[in-house]
Design a protein around this motif. Structure first.
Motif, PDB file in Angstrom:
ATOM      1  N   PRO A   8       8.943 -13.758   7.786  1.00  0.00           N
ATOM      2  CA  PRO A   8       8.219 -12.504   7.552  1.00  0.00           C
ATOM      3  C   PRO A   8       9.194 -11.436   7.055  1.00  0.00           C
ATOM      4  N   ILE A   9       8.786 -10.725   6.024  1.00  0.00           N
ATOM      5  CA  ILE A   9       9.639  -9.677   5.455  1.00  0.00           C
ATOM      6  C   ILE A   9       8.829  -8.395   5.338  1.00  0.00           C
ATOM      7  N   LEU A  10       9.325  -7.333   5.923  1.00  0.00           N
ATOM      8  CA  LEU A  10       8.689  -6.015   5.835  1.00  0.00           C
ATOM      9  C   LEU A  10       9.546  -5.118   4.954  1.00  0.00           C
ATOM     10  N   THR A  56       0.840  -1.192   0.000  1.00  0.00           N
ATOM     11  CA  THR A  56       0.000   0.000   0.000  1.00  0.00           C
ATOM     12  C   THR A  56       0.878   1.247   0.000  1.00  0.00           C
ATOM     13  N   ASN A  57       0.295   2.348  -0.481  1.00  0.00           N
ATOM     14  CA  ASN A  57       0.926   3.661  -0.317  1.00  0.00           C
ATOM     15  C   ASN A  57       0.015   4.587   0.478  1.00  0.00           C
ATOM     16  N   GLN A  58      -0.975   3.983   1.154  1.00  0.00           N
ATOM     17  CA  GLN A  58      -1.937   4.746   1.944  1.00  0.00           C
ATOM     18  C   GLN A  58      -1.498   4.800   3.403  1.00  0.00           C
ATOM     19  N   THR A  59      -1.565   5.980   3.998  1.00  0.00           N
ATOM     20  CA  THR A  59      -1.242   6.100   5.423  1.00  0.00           C
ATOM     21  C   THR A  59      -2.376   5.502   6.261  1.00  0.00           C
ATOM     22  N   GLY A  60      -2.032   5.058   7.461  1.00  0.00           N
ATOM     23  CA  GLY A  60      -3.045   4.526   8.366  1.00  0.00           C
ATOM     24  C   GLY A  60      -3.662   3.219   7.914  1.00  0.00           C
ATOM     25  N   ARG A  61      -2.931   2.437   7.121  1.00  0.00           N
ATOM     26  CA  ARG A  61      -3.420   1.139   6.656  1.00  0.00           C
ATOM     27  C   ARG A  61      -2.361   0.087   6.978  1.00  0.00           C
ATOM     28  N   PRO A  62      -2.249  -0.338   8.247  1.00  0.00           N
ATOM     29  CA  PRO A  62      -1.216  -1.307   8.632  1.00  0.00           C
ATOM     30  C   PRO A  62      -1.405  -2.651   7.919  1.00  0.00           C
ATOM     31  N   LEU A  63      -0.302  -3.220   7.478  1.00  0.00           N
ATOM     32  CA  LEU A  63      -0.298  -4.507   6.792  1.00  0.00           C
ATOM     33  C   LEU A  63       0.318  -5.562   7.704  1.00  0.00           C
ATOM     34  N   ILE A  64      -0.229  -6.764   7.674  1.00  0.00           N
ATOM     35  CA  ILE A  64       0.224  -7.836   8.558  1.00  0.00           C
ATOM     36  C   ILE A  64       0.671  -9.050   7.749  1.00  0.00           C
ATOM     37  N   ALA A  65       1.811  -9.627   8.152  1.00  0.00           N
ATOM     38  CA  ALA A  65       2.238 -10.943   7.659  1.00  0.00           C
ATOM     39  C   ALA A  65       2.386 -11.853   8.869  1.00  0.00           C
ATOM     40  N   TYR A  66       1.793 -13.026   8.814  1.00  0.00           N
ATOM     41  CA  TYR A  66       1.875 -13.990   9.909  1.00  0.00           C
ATOM     42  C   TYR A  66       2.926 -15.047   9.595  1.00  0.00           C
ATOM     43  N   ALA A 107       3.999  -9.819  11.896  1.00  0.00           N
ATOM     44  CA  ALA A 107       4.871  -8.684  11.536  1.00  0.00           C
ATOM     45  C   ALA A 107       3.982  -7.612  10.931  1.00  0.00           C
ATOM     46  N   VAL A 108       4.102  -6.395  11.446  1.00  0.00           N
ATOM     47  CA  VAL A 108       3.197  -5.303  11.037  1.00  0.00           C
ATOM     48  C   VAL A 108       4.003  -4.116  10.551  1.00  0.00           C
ATOM     49  N   ILE A 109       3.532  -3.493   9.452  1.00  0.00           N
ATOM     50  CA  ILE A 109       4.172  -2.281   8.945  1.00  0.00           C
ATOM     51  C   ILE A 109       3.085  -1.319   8.477  1.00  0.00           C
ATOM     52  N   ALA A 128       5.232  -2.773   2.364  1.00  0.00           N
ATOM     53  CA  ALA A 128       4.796  -4.124   2.016  1.00  0.00           C
ATOM     54  C   ALA A 128       5.032  -5.063   3.183  1.00  0.00           C
ATOM     55  N   ALA A 129       4.155  -6.048   3.314  1.00  0.00           N
ATOM     56  CA  ALA A 129       4.318  -7.125   4.291  1.00  0.00           C
ATOM     57  C   ALA A 129       4.282  -8.441   3.520  1.00  0.00           C
TER      58      ALA A 129
END
Length: 205
Positions: free
Chosen positions: A55-57, A39-49, A201-203, A71-72
């Motif tokens: 996990p790569i951020l 995403t390039n949107q602010t306030g939109r956290p991405l999660i990888a489990y 993992a969250v970014i 990216a997650a």
């Protein structure tokens, strides 16, 4: 409720996170499947489990050096073999005109080359995908009871693929911790034989 997650399927599918995706995972499985979110949107956290998978951020910087996209990524051995980390950087470049050289990557805790013992199918898959160069990240398992077992360093393979995509070495951080070695700290699918939880993992911009 703003967080975006996914049903991970060990693929190379990359999804552009939508506003409608936010919070979907809180009510049950998401109606889509992928193993990387961008995403390039602010306030939109991405999660990888992950619970042994890697996990790569990734954070992309604009020409002024400010974060402009994230990216997650979930990279198990199948995702690693499918080159999902490098493909995610390429998708960021495609969607947002990001230069790989201005991307930062964090490779998180996951099963290490010390513990990821496999049969020959995994090394063969890596060799088929990447050629002989990948062999430096694979070695015979000296502790195997029977011959034909190999130790595969998934973190190193993903870092190498990110380098090949154009990230500078100094832009890639690799956690040295192995989830299987540290069961008191992390959930490990292999250590618990599947009786486990997972890490997230969250970014976010």
């Amino acid at each position: 409720e703003a967080t975006v997650s996914t049903h991970q399927i060990h693929s190379d599918i990359i999804r552009l996170a939508q506003a409608a995706d936010a919070g979907q995972h809180l009510d049950g499985p998401t109606p889509y499947e992928c193993d990387a979110l961008i995403t390039n949107q602010t306030g939109r956290p991405l999660i990888a489990y992950a619970a042994d998978c890697i996990p790569i951020l990734i954070c992309a910087l604009n020409q002024q050096g400010k974060p402009c996209a994230v990216a997650a990524v979930h990279a198990g051995w199948r995702g690693t073999q499918a080159d999902i980390a490098a493909k995610t950087v390429q998708r960021l470049q495609q969607e947002y005109q990001i230069e790989p050289a201005r991307c930062l990557a964090a490779i998180g805790p996951g099963i290490g080359g010390c513990c990821f013992s496999t049969h020959a199918d995994v090394p063969l898959a890596m060799h088929k995908a990447f050629g002989a160069e990948v062999e430096r990240f694979i070695r015979k398992d000296p502790k195997a009871e029977k011959p034909g077992k190999f130790l595969v360093n998934l973190k190193a393979i993903n870092a190498w693929r990110l380098l090949k995509t154009g990230l500078p070495n100094d832009n890639i951080a690799i956690s040295p911790e192995c989830t299987c070695c540290r069961p008191e700290k992390y959930w490990s699918h292999r250590f618990t034989k599947g009786e486990r939880g997972g890490q997230a993992a969250v970014i976010s911009l």
